[in-house]
Design a protein around this motif. Structure first.
Motif, PDB file in Angstrom:
ATOM      1  N   LEU A 101       0.829  -1.207   0.000  1.00  0.00           N
ATOM      2  CA  LEU A 101       0.000   0.000   0.000  1.00  0.00           C
ATOM      3  C   LEU A 101       0.861   1.254   0.000  1.00  0.00           C
ATOM      4  N   GLY A 102       0.496   2.203  -0.858  1.00  0.00           N
ATOM      5  CA  GLY A 102       1.112   3.527  -0.854  1.00  0.00           C
ATOM      6  C   GLY A 102       0.033   4.590  -0.765  1.00  0.00           C
ATOM      7  N   ILE A 103       0.259   5.611   0.063  1.00  0.00           N
ATOM      8  CA  ILE A 103      -0.691   6.714   0.204  1.00  0.00           C
ATOM      9  C   ILE A 103       0.081   8.020   0.114  1.00  0.00           C
ATOM     10  N   MET A 104      -0.155   8.784  -0.936  1.00  0.00           N
ATOM     11  CA  MET A 104       0.494  10.082  -1.081  1.00  0.00           C
ATOM     12  C   MET A 104      -0.233  11.108  -0.212  1.00  0.00           C
ATOM     13  N   ASP A 105       0.529  12.040   0.344  1.00  0.00           N
ATOM     14  CA  ASP A 105      -0.007  12.983   1.322  1.00  0.00           C
ATOM     15  C   ASP A 105      -0.044  14.392   0.742  1.00  0.00           C
ATOM     16  N   PRO A 106      -1.246  14.960   0.513  1.00  0.00           N
ATOM     17  CA  PRO A 106      -1.334  16.302  -0.074  1.00  0.00           C
ATOM     18  C   PRO A 106      -0.891  17.412   0.866  1.00  0.00           C
ATOM     19  N   THR A 107      -0.681  17.091   2.140  1.00  0.00           N
ATOM     20  CA  THR A 107      -0.234  18.120   3.080  1.00  0.00           C
ATOM     21  C   THR A 107       1.289  18.224   3.146  1.00  0.00           C
ATOM     22  N   PHE A 108       1.996  17.366   2.409  1.00  0.00           N
ATOM     23  CA  PHE A 108       3.461  17.391   2.376  1.00  0.00           C
ATOM     24  C   PHE A 108       3.896  17.958   1.024  1.00  0.00           C
ATOM     25  N   ILE A 109       4.085  19.271   0.969  1.00  0.00           N
ATOM     26  CA  ILE A 109       4.418  19.976  -0.278  1.00  0.00           C
ATOM     27  C   ILE A 109       3.491  19.522  -1.408  1.00  0.00           C
ATOM     28  N   MET A 110       2.198  19.474  -1.103  1.00  0.00           N
ATOM     29  CA  MET A 110       1.155  19.069  -2.043  1.00  0.00           C
ATOM     30  C   MET A 110       1.459  17.728  -2.708  1.00  0.00           C
ATOM     31  N   GLY A 111       1.986  16.789  -1.916  1.00  0.00           N
ATOM     32  CA  GLY A 111       2.237  15.456  -2.438  1.00  0.00           C
ATOM     33  C   GLY A 111       3.203  15.424  -3.603  1.00  0.00           C
ATOM     34  N   SER A 112       4.059  16.428  -3.703  1.00  0.00           N
ATOM     35  CA  SER A 112       4.940  16.532  -4.871  1.00  0.00           C
ATOM     36  C   SER A 112       5.917  15.358  -4.934  1.00  0.00           C
ATOM     37  N   LEU A 113       6.317  15.047  -6.169  1.00  0.00           N
ATOM     38  CA  LEU A 113       7.165  13.883  -6.441  1.00  0.00           C
ATOM     39  C   LEU A 113       8.628  14.280  -6.394  1.00  0.00           C
ATOM     40  N   GLY A 114       9.298  13.894  -5.310  1.00  0.00           N
ATOM     41  CA  GLY A 114      10.724  14.114  -5.174  1.00  0.00           C
ATOM     42  C   GLY A 114      11.474  12.800  -5.217  1.00  0.00           C
ATOM     43  N   THR A 115      12.776  12.843  -4.963  1.00  0.00           N
ATOM     44  CA  THR A 115      13.596  11.635  -5.080  1.00  0.00           C
ATOM     45  C   THR A 115      13.230  10.587  -4.030  1.00  0.00           C
ATOM     46  N   VAL A 116      12.934  11.025  -2.821  1.00  0.00           N
ATOM     47  CA  VAL A 116      12.571  10.063  -1.778  1.00  0.00           C
ATOM     48  C   VAL A 116      11.202   9.453  -2.064  1.00  0.00           C
ATOM     49  N   THR A 117      10.257  10.275  -2.501  1.00  0.00           N
ATOM     50  CA  THR A 117       8.942   9.761  -2.854  1.00  0.00           C
ATOM     51  C   THR A 117       9.050   8.725  -3.964  1.00  0.00           C
ATOM     52  N   GLY A 118       9.801   9.048  -5.007  1.00  0.00           N
ATOM     53  CA  GLY A 118       9.976   8.104  -6.105  1.00  0.00           C
ATOM     54  C   GLY A 118      10.660   6.826  -5.674  1.00  0.00           C
ATOM     55  N   GLU A 119      11.673   6.955  -4.814  1.00  0.00           N
ATOM     56  CA  GLU A 119      12.388   5.774  -4.329  1.00  0.00           C
ATOM     57  C   GLU A 119      11.480   4.882  -3.477  1.00  0.00           C
ATOM     58  N   LYS A 120      10.658   5.504  -2.631  1.00  0.00           N
ATOM     59  CA  LYS A 120       9.765   4.716  -1.768  1.00  0.00           C
ATOM     60  C   LYS A 120       8.729   3.960  -2.594  1.00  0.00           C
ATOM     61  N   ILE A 121       8.167   4.609  -3.612  1.00  0.00           N
ATOM     62  CA  ILE A 121       7.168   3.940  -4.446  1.00  0.00           C
ATOM     63  C   ILE A 121       7.822   2.841  -5.275  1.00  0.00           C
ATOM     64  N   THR A 122       9.030   3.091  -5.784  1.00  0.00           N
ATOM     65  CA  THR A 122       9.758   2.065  -6.535  1.00  0.00           C
ATOM     66  C   THR A 122      10.025   0.847  -5.660  1.00  0.00           C
ATOM     67  N   ARG A 123      10.506   1.080  -4.459  1.00  0.00           N
ATOM     68  CA  ARG A 123      10.772  -0.035  -3.542  1.00  0.00           C
ATOM     69  C   ARG A 123       9.487  -0.776  -3.180  1.00  0.00           C
ATOM     70  N   LEU A 124       8.378  -0.062  -3.087  1.00  0.00           N
ATOM     71  CA  LEU A 124       7.089  -0.693  -2.795  1.00  0.00           C
ATOM     72  C   LEU A 124       6.741  -1.704  -3.877  1.00  0.00           C
ATOM     73  N   PHE A 125       6.893  -1.303  -5.145  1.00  0.00           N
ATOM     74  CA  PHE A 125       6.585  -2.222  -6.241  1.00  0.00           C
ATOM     75  C   PHE A 125       7.581  -3.374  -6.296  1.00  0.00           C
ATOM     76  N   GLU A 126       8.831  -3.115  -6.013  1.00  0.00           N
ATOM     77  CA  GLU A 126       9.817  -4.193  -6.009  1.00  0.00           C
ATOM     78  C   GLU A 126       9.502  -5.209  -4.921  1.00  0.00           C
ATOM     79  N   TYR A 127       9.106  -4.730  -3.759  1.00  0.00           N
ATOM     80  CA  TYR A 127       8.709  -5.636  -2.671  1.00  0.00           C
ATOM     81  C   TYR A 127       7.495  -6.457  -3.087  1.00  0.00           C
ATOM     82  N   ALA A 128       6.504  -5.781  -3.676  1.00  0.00           N
ATOM     83  CA  ALA A 128       5.283  -6.468  -4.095  1.00  0.00           C
ATOM     84  C   ALA A 128       5.579  -7.531  -5.155  1.00  0.00           C
ATOM     85  N   THR A 129       6.495  -7.237  -6.060  1.00  0.00           N
ATOM     86  CA  THR A 129       6.854  -8.214  -7.092  1.00  0.00           C
ATOM     87  C   THR A 129       7.540  -9.424  -6.473  1.00  0.00           C
TER      88      THR A 129
END
Length: 261
Positions: A101-129
């Motif tokens: 599960l991933g939940i983006m947070d609009p209260t954190f710089i409007m949920g903007s996509l930075g390097t940590v956000t991208g890395e966390k989502i990438t790792r989420l999919f790798e774990y799921a795979t």
């Protein structure tokens, strides 16, 4: 409970909060809200799942462009949101159905996509795979994070590659669009789902209204980027009320897991 501290906006409508009327706000109003007002990731998590194990909570941005004041802003938001960046990721369960599960947070710089956000989502999919799990991702974003420049844009391709590997393994990916889902997030992983759901009245698009109108020198319809209009044109599979999301996700996860057996 307090819905929001200051004026909030939903698409083109402005909603003013009476800061002295918190006691008149019914409990769980943010869950029953018919307009899908923006809520923090941990608020959403509190009613959505039965269990949750958080991933990668210690990752920190390195401020790759040495953007003035950026690190201080990140630190302040980390204290306020109890997140290390604009997405919360982990392994969750609903009625014994395990999934990532991933939940983006609009209260954190409007949920903007930075390097940590991208890395966390990438790792989420790798774990799921690796663990053969479905992924459910709630998107909420103003797009790529300007303080990280080209580094933030590179996350679009990185996440999409991880999604492709997850799909190649025959695994289910469910997206739930929430207000707002725009920019590079819409242009990449928000539209990569096998099933794309949306909360009512969510703003979904790429460029903002002003940019579009200045580019084409025409006014666009007021509802052009509403979830309802996008559903009408076939880019969303279903609009789901917030209080019905858990039950629907349980059914989709169960059906998806049976299909993969």
């Amino acid at each position: 409970m307090k819905l929001y501290d200051q004026n909030n906006t939903l698409s083109e409508r402005h909603i003013k909060a009476d800061k002295n009327a918190d006691e008149r706000v019914p409990d769980q109003m943010w869950l029953r809200c018919p307009h899908g007002l923006r809520i923090p990731a941990r608020h959403r998590l509190s009613w959505l799942v039965d269990s949750f194990k958080e991933f990668d909570k210690d990752l920190q941005t390195k401020n790759p462009l040495h953007f003035p004041g950026y690190q201080e802003k990140i630190s302040k938001l980390q204290r306020q949101t109890q997140l290390n960046d604009s997405v919360l990721t982990g392994e969750a369960s609903i009625n014994d159905q395990l999934f990532s599960l991933g939940i983006m947070d609009p209260t954190f710089i409007m949920g903007s996509l930075g390097t940590v956000t991208g890395e966390k989502i990438t790792r989420l999919f790798e774990y799921a795979t690796t663990h053969r799990q479905a992924v459910v991702l709630f998107t909420a974003s103003g797009g790529a994070r300007m303080q990280e420049g080209i580094m933030s844009l590179m996350q679009m391709a990185k996440v999409s590659q991880a999604i492709n590997e997850h799909a190649a393994a025959g695994l289910l990916y469910i997206v739930v669009l929430t207000d707002p889902t725009t920019g590079g997030v819409t242009a990449s992983f928000a539209m990569d789902g096998d099933i794309i759901l949306s909360e009512p009245h969510a703003l979904v698009g790429f460029a903002g209204r002003r940019v579009i109108e200045q580019t084409i020198h025409q006014q666009i319809p007021i509802d052009l980027q509403s979830a309802e209009n996008i559903l009408h044109h076939g880019f969303i599979d279903r609009i789901i009320k917030r209080q019905d999301e858990k039950k629907l996700l349980e059914w989709l996860l169960k059906t998806g897991s049976v299909a993969n057996e």
